[in-house]
Design an enzyme around this catalytic site. Structure first.
Site, PDB file in Angstrom:
ATOM      1  N   LYS A  93      -7.001 -15.936  32.686  1.00 25.73           N
ATOM      2  CA  LYS A  93      -8.120 -15.197  30.479  1.00 25.73           C
ATOM      3  C   LYS A  93      -9.576 -14.581  31.695  1.00 25.73           C
ATOM      4  CE  LYS A  93      -9.024 -14.298  26.875  1.00 25.73           C
ATOM      5  NZ  LYS A  93      -9.449 -12.485  27.377  1.00 25.73           N
ATOM      6  N   GLN A 114     -15.007 -17.153  36.384  1.00 25.68           N
ATOM      7  CA  GLN A 114     -14.352 -16.838  34.970  1.00 25.68           C
ATOM      8  C   GLN A 114     -13.644 -18.531  35.714  1.00 25.68           C
ATOM      9  OE1 GLN A 114     -14.713 -13.984  33.167  1.00 25.68           O
ATOM     10  NE2 GLN A 114     -14.045 -15.286  31.937  1.00 25.68           N
ATOM     11  N   LYS A 117     -15.958 -21.813  34.237  1.00 25.08           N
ATOM     12  CA  LYS A 117     -16.425 -20.834  32.735  1.00 25.08           C
ATOM     13  C   LYS A 117     -15.131 -21.425  31.672  1.00 25.08           C
ATOM     14  CE  LYS A 117     -17.842 -16.858  32.605  1.00 25.08           C
ATOM     15  NZ  LYS A 117     -18.651 -15.707  31.602  1.00 25.08           N
ATOM     16  N   LYS A 129      -9.676 -12.161  36.277  1.00 24.93           N
ATOM     17  CA  LYS A 129     -11.224 -11.241  36.085  1.00 24.93           C
ATOM     18  C   LYS A 129      -9.964  -9.935  36.179  1.00 24.93           C
ATOM     19  CE  LYS A 129     -14.504 -10.548  34.436  1.00 24.93           C
ATOM     20  NZ  LYS A 129     -15.701 -11.530  32.828  1.00 24.93           N
ATOM     21  N   GLY A 168     -12.845  -7.569  27.334  1.00 23.97           N
ATOM     22  CA  GLY A 168     -13.794  -7.055  28.001  1.00 23.97           C
ATOM     23  C   GLY A 168     -14.386  -7.585  29.068  1.00 23.97           C
ATOM     24  N   ASP A 169     -15.525  -6.665  29.996  1.00 21.57           N
ATOM     25  CA  ASP A 169     -16.795  -7.095  30.283  1.00 21.57           C
ATOM     26  C   ASP A 169     -17.516  -5.636  29.573  1.00 21.57           C
ATOM     27  OD1 ASP A 169     -17.726  -9.345  32.061  1.00 21.57           O
ATOM     28  OD2 ASP A 169     -18.074  -7.200  33.144  1.00 21.57           O
ATOM     29  N   THR A 213     -20.361 -13.762  22.651  1.00 16.20           N
ATOM     30  CA  THR A 213     -21.352 -14.302  23.792  1.00 16.20           C
ATOM     31  C   THR A 213     -22.398 -14.875  23.638  1.00 16.20           C
ATOM     32  OG1 THR A 213     -19.081 -12.790  24.751  1.00 16.20           O
ATOM     33  CG2 THR A 213     -20.906 -13.349  26.271  1.00 16.20           C
ATOM     34  N   ASN A 244     -23.054  -5.456  24.629  1.00 16.34           N
ATOM     35  CA  ASN A 244     -22.324  -6.122  23.883  1.00 16.34           C
ATOM     36  C   ASN A 244     -23.369  -7.399  24.068  1.00 16.34           C
ATOM     37  OD1 ASN A 244     -20.637  -8.761  23.909  1.00 16.34           O
ATOM     38  ND2 ASN A 244     -20.379  -7.804  22.161  1.00 16.34           N
ATOM     39  N   SER A 381     -12.146 -16.006  22.662  1.00 22.08           N
ATOM     40  CA  SER A 381     -10.970 -15.368  22.986  1.00 22.08           C
ATOM     41  C   SER A 381      -9.221 -15.978  22.930  1.00 22.08           C
ATOM     42  CB  SER A 381     -11.202 -14.698  24.618  1.00 22.08           C
ATOM     43  OG  SER A 381     -12.267 -13.535  24.492  1.00 22.08           O
TER      44      SER A 381
HETATM   45  N1  GLU Z   1     -16.147 -10.983  29.958  1.00 21.26           N
HETATM   46  C1  GLU Z   1     -16.368 -12.140  30.013  1.00 21.26           C
HETATM   47  C2  GLU Z   1     -17.075 -13.257  29.856  1.00 21.26           C
HETATM   48  O1  GLU Z   1     -17.435 -12.472  31.412  1.00 21.26           O
HETATM   49  C3  GLU Z   1     -15.426 -12.660  28.654  1.00 21.26           C
HETATM   50  C4  GLU Z   1     -13.620 -12.310  29.073  1.00 21.26           C
HETATM   51  C5  GLU Z   1     -12.683 -12.830  27.500  1.00 21.26           C
HETATM   52  O2  GLU Z   1     -13.427 -13.313  27.169  1.00 21.26           O
HETATM   53  O3  GLU Z   1     -11.739 -13.327  28.169  1.00 21.26           O
HETATM   54  O4  GLU Z   1     -16.398 -14.516  29.934  1.00 21.26           O
END
Ligand code: GLU
Length: 408
Positions: A93, A114, A117, A129, A168-169, A213, A244, A381
């Site tokens: 994810k 990620q 996190k 990612k 997204g990112d 976020t 965002n 998410s």
């Molecule tokens: N890009 C976001 C992050 O850095 C969210 C990623 C997601 O929702 O999968 O955590």
């Protein structure tokens, strides 16, 4: 600067050797290994096993060509990536980043971060990612659509609601997720809405995913202030970026009585002593997709645009780096400390350099690392995935809960 525990040195050396030139990835790994020092000192058995080494090696790395046709009929070529880092806790994810700076080292640092996190959210999501070195700046909707369709024409075979779930990112928002989902649906002939998150609320998206976020970062700051009986009320806040994360961090700061005195984009920053006009900024960034300079032009005398320069020169009580990696250096940290900044929270991924972080720790500035401070986005998410899996939409209650100023 903190040093690496000697038992972890060989792990780090191996990462550097096996991933030549990927400096952002080395940096992200080093930060985690440094923080693991006390753990291996207490439990040397962890350093001896393959666990830590395995955490530093992605399970799968995919690199692909993305050809697409621009508005003048020219064929353009970009490089696409998806790094499926770790699936110990759930499907891979993590977001997709479209930015000219994207290369394997950036995608790997993001996928590595990620993983931690996502684990911290407590939700069943692994880490991954992706992205491309595509620059959406100045591209028409039709060009972005054709790029996204071509990108998904390769990506679709690697993802799925139980396999890997992009979102997204930087450079990828609701518009791009829409184009990507449309192409996924067309190729697979499946209405598998849980394959992507950050969707529009009319087709499987979660309420508040857009805001999550930025809001989450500010909630984190509020919790920090609560420990000393303070709040965001009347605090001067600098928010770097105007994408965002930055926009919704600013929105929540303002709602909680703080003043956002500066925001930025890659061309420079704007300051406004009495607080930025977020409606105007949103119009410029979300509707017009224009540059932050236009903000100062439209506002007139009350706002000031500084081309280039460092937004961290603006005195503040709270600094929210919400733009990109390594945007806040040791020199910036020194300025913030000198100006009396009390709290720094990372809305972006790895925005503070290791030297900057160290300076904050030394100076007693309360510092919230991105893996915790910006985890609200990916946590939402995961809720979106749950709703999609149950073919349900429970989102309105959640929207009410986070939007209410009296959040308990
Ligand atoms: N890009 C976001 C992050 O850095 C969210 C990623 C997601 O929702 O999968 O955590």
């Amino acid at each position: 600067m903190p040093t690496l525990h000697e038992m972890l040195l060989p792990v780090f050396d191996e990462v550097v050797k096996r991933n030549p030139g990927e400096i952002e990835f080395h940096q992200a790994v080093r930060e985690v290994l440094e923080s693991l020092g006390p753990v291996v000192a207490k439990h040397p058995e962890y350093a001896d096993t393959q666990i830590i080494r395995s955490l530093c090696e992605p399970e799968r790395q995919i690199i692909f060509r993305v050809p697409w046709v621009d508005d003048s009929g020219q064929v353009q070529l970009n490089r696409g990536f998806r790094v499926e880092f770790n699936s110990a806790l759930g499907p891979y994810k993590g977001g997709l980043r479209f930015h000219p700076s994207v290369y394997l080292g950036i995608v790997k640092f993001l996928g590595f971060e990620q993983t931690f996190k996502n684990a911290l959210t407590g939700m069943p999501i692994g880490g991954g990612k992706g992205g491309a070195d595509f620059d959406p700046k100045g591209r028409s909707d039709a060009e972005v659509m054709r790029f996204c369709q071509s990108f998904m024409t390769e990506l679709y075979r690697h993802i799925g609601e139980y396999t890997d779930v992009p979102a997204g990112d930087i450079g990828v928002g609701g518009r791009e997720i829409g184009y990507l989902f449309g192409q996924y649906k067309r190729i697979t002939n499946r209405y598998e809405s849980g394959v992507l998150t950050g969707k529009g609320t009319g087709w499987g998206g979660s309420q508040v995913r857009t805001e999550a976020t930025g809001y989450g970062t500010v909630f984190f700051v509020e919790e920090i202030f609560k420990t000393t009986g303070e709040s965001l009320e009347d605090k001067r806040v600098v928010v770097s970026g105007s994408g965002n994360v930055a926009i919704y961090a600013a929105e929540k700061v303002i709602e909680r009585g703080g003043t956002v005195v500066a925001m930025s984009d890659s061309s420079g920053y704007v300051t406004e002593d009495n607080g930025v006009d977020l409606d105007l900024l949103k119009d410029i960034k979300l509707n017009r997709r224009a540059r932050i300079r236009d903000y100062a032009t439209d506002r007139g005398a009350s706002a000031h645009f500084v081309e280039g320069g460092s937004i961290w020169d603006v005195p503040c009580d709270v600094a929210l780096p919400c733009a990109t990696q390594n945007e806040l250096t040791a020199a910036d940290a020194a300025t913030l400390i000198r100006n009396g900044c009390a709290v720094v929270a990372e809305g972006a991924n790895m925005p503070a350099t290791p030297e900057a972080m160290h300076a904050f720790h030394e100076a007693g500035v309360r510092f919230a690392p991105g893996k915790a401070a910006n985890a609200g986005g990916v946590a939402t998410s995961a809720l979106e995935m749950q709703q999609n899996a149950s073919r349900d939409s429970r989102a309105p209650d959640m929207a009410a809960a986070v939007k209410s100023p009296a959040r308990g």
